[in-house]
Write a protein that holds these residues in place. Sequence first.
Motif, PDB file in Angstrom:
ATOM      1  N   SER A 175      13.965 -14.742 -34.100  1.00  0.00           N
ATOM      2  CA  SER A 175      12.868 -15.112 -34.997  1.00  0.00           C
ATOM      3  C   SER A 175      11.577 -15.271 -34.195  1.00  0.00           C
ATOM      4  O   SER A 175      10.551 -15.676 -34.745  1.00  0.00           O
ATOM      5  CB  SER A 175      13.186 -16.421 -35.735  1.00  0.00           C
ATOM      6  OG  SER A 175      13.425 -17.477 -34.815  1.00  0.00           O
ATOM      7  N   GLY A 176      11.660 -14.964 -32.899  1.00  0.00           N
ATOM      8  CA  GLY A 176      10.500 -15.083 -32.026  1.00  0.00           C
ATOM      9  C   GLY A 176       9.922 -13.734 -31.660  1.00  0.00           C
ATOM     10  O   GLY A 176       9.766 -12.852 -32.504  1.00  0.00           O
ATOM     11  N   TYR A 177       9.641 -13.572 -30.369  1.00  0.00           N
ATOM     12  CA  TYR A 177       8.943 -12.383 -29.896  1.00  0.00           C
ATOM     13  C   TYR A 177       9.702 -11.815 -28.704  1.00  0.00           C
ATOM     14  O   TYR A 177      10.040 -12.538 -27.758  1.00  0.00           O
ATOM     15  CB  TYR A 177       7.515 -12.757 -29.485  1.00  0.00           C
ATOM     16  CG  TYR A 177       6.636 -11.594 -29.119  1.00  0.00           C
ATOM     17  CD1 TYR A 177       5.874 -10.936 -30.075  1.00  0.00           C
ATOM     18  CD2 TYR A 177       6.568 -11.157 -27.795  1.00  0.00           C
ATOM     19  CE1 TYR A 177       5.060  -9.858 -29.726  1.00  0.00           C
ATOM     20  CE2 TYR A 177       5.756 -10.091 -27.448  1.00  0.00           C
ATOM     21  CZ  TYR A 177       5.007  -9.443 -28.414  1.00  0.00           C
ATOM     22  OH  TYR A 177       4.216  -8.375 -28.067  1.00  0.00           O
ATOM     23  N   ILE A 178       9.984 -10.497 -28.747  1.00  0.00           N
ATOM     24  CA  ILE A 178      10.668  -9.804 -27.647  1.00  0.00           C
ATOM     25  C   ILE A 178       9.874  -8.553 -27.314  1.00  0.00           C
ATOM     26  O   ILE A 178       9.525  -7.777 -28.214  1.00  0.00           O
ATOM     27  CB  ILE A 178      12.108  -9.413 -28.030  1.00  0.00           C
ATOM     28  CG1 ILE A 178      12.950 -10.643 -28.363  1.00  0.00           C
ATOM     29  CG2 ILE A 178      12.763  -8.606 -26.910  1.00  0.00           C
ATOM     30  CD1 ILE A 178      14.328 -10.316 -28.918  1.00  0.00           C
ATOM     31  N   THR A 179       9.593  -8.348 -26.028  1.00  0.00           N
ATOM     32  CA  THR A 179       8.871  -7.131 -25.659  1.00  0.00           C
ATOM     33  C   THR A 179       9.365  -6.614 -24.314  1.00  0.00           C
ATOM     34  O   THR A 179       9.788  -7.394 -23.453  1.00  0.00           O
ATOM     35  CB  THR A 179       7.352  -7.375 -25.585  1.00  0.00           C
ATOM     36  OG1 THR A 179       6.679  -6.152 -25.322  1.00  0.00           O
ATOM     37  CG2 THR A 179       7.009  -8.370 -24.500  1.00  0.00           C
ATOM     38  N   ASN A 216      16.818  -9.388 -36.665  1.00  0.00           N
ATOM     39  CA  ASN A 216      15.430  -9.665 -36.298  1.00  0.00           C
ATOM     40  C   ASN A 216      14.582 -10.050 -37.500  1.00  0.00           C
ATOM     41  O   ASN A 216      14.446  -9.292 -38.452  1.00  0.00           O
ATOM     42  CB  ASN A 216      14.799  -8.425 -35.644  1.00  0.00           C
ATOM     43  CG  ASN A 216      13.327  -8.640 -35.336  1.00  0.00           C
ATOM     44  OD1 ASN A 216      12.968  -9.599 -34.663  1.00  0.00           O
ATOM     45  ND2 ASN A 216      12.478  -7.753 -35.852  1.00  0.00           N
ATOM     46  N   SER A 217      14.017 -11.229 -37.454  1.00  0.00           N
ATOM     47  CA  SER A 217      13.014 -11.636 -38.435  1.00  0.00           C
ATOM     48  C   SER A 217      11.686 -11.922 -37.745  1.00  0.00           C
ATOM     49  O   SER A 217      10.731 -12.347 -38.392  1.00  0.00           O
ATOM     50  CB  SER A 217      13.482 -12.889 -39.196  1.00  0.00           C
ATOM     51  OG  SER A 217      13.704 -13.972 -38.302  1.00  0.00           O
ATOM     52  N   GLY A 218      11.652 -11.699 -36.424  1.00  0.00           N
ATOM     53  CA  GLY A 218      10.433 -11.899 -35.657  1.00  0.00           C
ATOM     54  C   GLY A 218       9.758 -10.579 -35.350  1.00  0.00           C
ATOM     55  O   GLY A 218       9.633  -9.712 -36.208  1.00  0.00           O
ATOM     56  N   HIS A 219       9.338 -10.412 -34.087  1.00  0.00           N
ATOM     57  CA  HIS A 219       8.648  -9.186 -33.678  1.00  0.00           C
ATOM     58  C   HIS A 219       9.256  -8.669 -32.389  1.00  0.00           C
ATOM     59  O   HIS A 219       9.479  -9.432 -31.449  1.00  0.00           O
ATOM     60  CB  HIS A 219       7.155  -9.449 -33.469  1.00  0.00           C
ATOM     61  CG  HIS A 219       6.391  -8.228 -33.045  1.00  0.00           C
ATOM     62  ND1 HIS A 219       6.157  -7.171 -33.895  1.00  0.00           N
ATOM     63  CD2 HIS A 219       5.832  -7.897 -31.855  1.00  0.00           C
ATOM     64  CE1 HIS A 219       5.473  -6.239 -33.249  1.00  0.00           C
ATOM     65  NE2 HIS A 219       5.263  -6.653 -32.008  1.00  0.00           N
TER      66      HIS A 219
END
Length: 668
Positions: A175-179, A216-219
Amino acid sequence: MSSNSISNYVYSTVTLGGTYYGLTLTVTSTGKVAPNDLNPTAGVYVGVTSAVGNATLINQGSIYGSYGVSGPFRSGFPGGIGVSFSHAGDILNNAAGAYVVGGSGGSINASVLSGSAGTSGGIGVDLSGTGTDLVDNSTNAGRIFGGDGGIGTFGYNGGNGASGVILEDARLTNSGYITGGDGGHPGGTSNGYFTGLQGGAGGDGADLSAGGMLSNSGHIAGGTGALGFYAGAAGVGVDISSGASVTNTGSIAGAAGSTGSAPRGAGSYVYTPGARGLNYYPPTLAIDFGKVGTGGASPGAAGAVVAGGGTLNNSGSISGGAGGYSRTALGPSGGVGVYLNGGTLTTSGTISGGAGGAAEGLGLFNYPNVLGVPGLFTRVGPTGYSVQFGPQSSTMVVEAGAKFNGNIGGFAVGDTVDITNLQPFQVFAYFYGTHNVLTTPNDGKLTFILPAGDTFAFNSDGGNGTDLTLVACFCRGTLIRSAHGEVPIETLSIGDLILTPSGAMRAVRWIGRRRYSAATVFGNHDLAPVQIRSGALADNVPSRDLWVSPEHGIYVDGILIPARALLNGLSITQSLQPGEVCYFHLEFEAHELIFAEGALSESFVDDESREMFDNWSEYRELYPASAAVPARFCAPRMEEGEELEVVRRRLRRRAEKRRMQMEDAAIA
């Protein structure tokens, strides 16, 4: 179960289940784990790992893998992994506001005269088990970054960025951010241009192997390729291998391409992405060393790549990255939104391609088992397709609410579009200009690049949905072996007896017919007839040139092969300007092999595609009580694989040998 917490700075690797730390560890908001590599010969250090199973890490602070130190000889070390769990029951809970970061890659020691490339960054979180669901339900509400690639020394390439997350036999809810990490720059500049040949590639946001499951509900986003003489490839948002699955209700994006400083010249090219993007080769350009050319810039990356056996369920948004900047008129292409390489996509959300100079990226590219398609984007046009089907059979499931802003190309026999929750009578079609347009009350408008005419079959899929399909046939004038000898197919009638390979005669139950104008067929690979020349398959087989539709099954060496899969440019070719084309298909009580111009070919089998024929209503009138039954084929059908390649090689050798014999005879 023992428990520990870290609220200060730890300079070494933390191992759960080790001699000091217990099985449960909390890194508080003031805590930081960042191994400091003071020994350049020792290699790479992980931030947090586990020695045994059932370890739990609750991170509210920050965790880093070690930086890849500069090496004393030819190269440095890669960056260390932030968190690495590989045992049964291991769990990572990365809280909101917390960070897990892979270490940046190293490069050569500056004091050494011989230069070297930068090394790769470290993975942010590696959850790689060795059995089903080995690494348990981990969560991320914070931020996870793959490590950036190391910088090369003067004249040498940059290192590649690392993946944000690796999942294998593991489950992660994000629900957070992964890059992914960014690529490292090559070393050295001249007149503002990098002199190192290659910028490092950006890392993927998330890479999933067998058993990997991501919700995934984040980005999630790929990392950016570095600028360079040739720009580094952009990173894919998510890469889904066989046996892995992603459910997306948030957003997934491929990274944008980067600018390169390579001069525009003959033989220049847009750099092929290492992150499984599409190859693109523009036309050869005149040499012009005064401009930044497309030879150096990189295309945008795909939002998602789904391999055969992989699954993507999207109700959020997925987008390809924009093409890299170019000062020339022809810049690199935008990235594909979703690249289906034999995988399965179910979507009720938004899928879009990235903006680009040569062409906008496709929203969806459905091209199983083919990775590189030179020149693909050159024929898309300025607005791009929403969906592109490839030559292998593919299925796309469209749930209520899915929207397609653009055309759908490449749809052919063997492909299926399954519109859920709608019955056939709720799907309407009309022809406009050069496009077939389908409209539905819930799903809006689907515009297909298909010929004019009643070419679609709208069939119930056995549940609450509608399947759209096409079908293949023989051409007018094809001689069929019957009880009265060989007769043109268009002269046959229902009830006529046709010879089969067993010697038995079978009565024609129905004959499907469809017609296309010369303008409709011209240049259309999906509709233009395939010519199988006399003797192409065996001696006197076929006995005359055989013309069939591209998807018609030809029986060769014990298997049914679509005619278009046999094309070799010699004995089996396709005519793209044949004039008006009439196709016919014979149906019997069961799927049969029959003789067409002496070659064994398939009869029609109803795989819910009858309604595409011009005279489909005739069948309903003749057989009103006929019940739908599952399609049963008389022989295995093959569209890819080594067995097919063996047949193709044999037929090509045969064609080459016959051509040489004819040339020798002409000389004599």
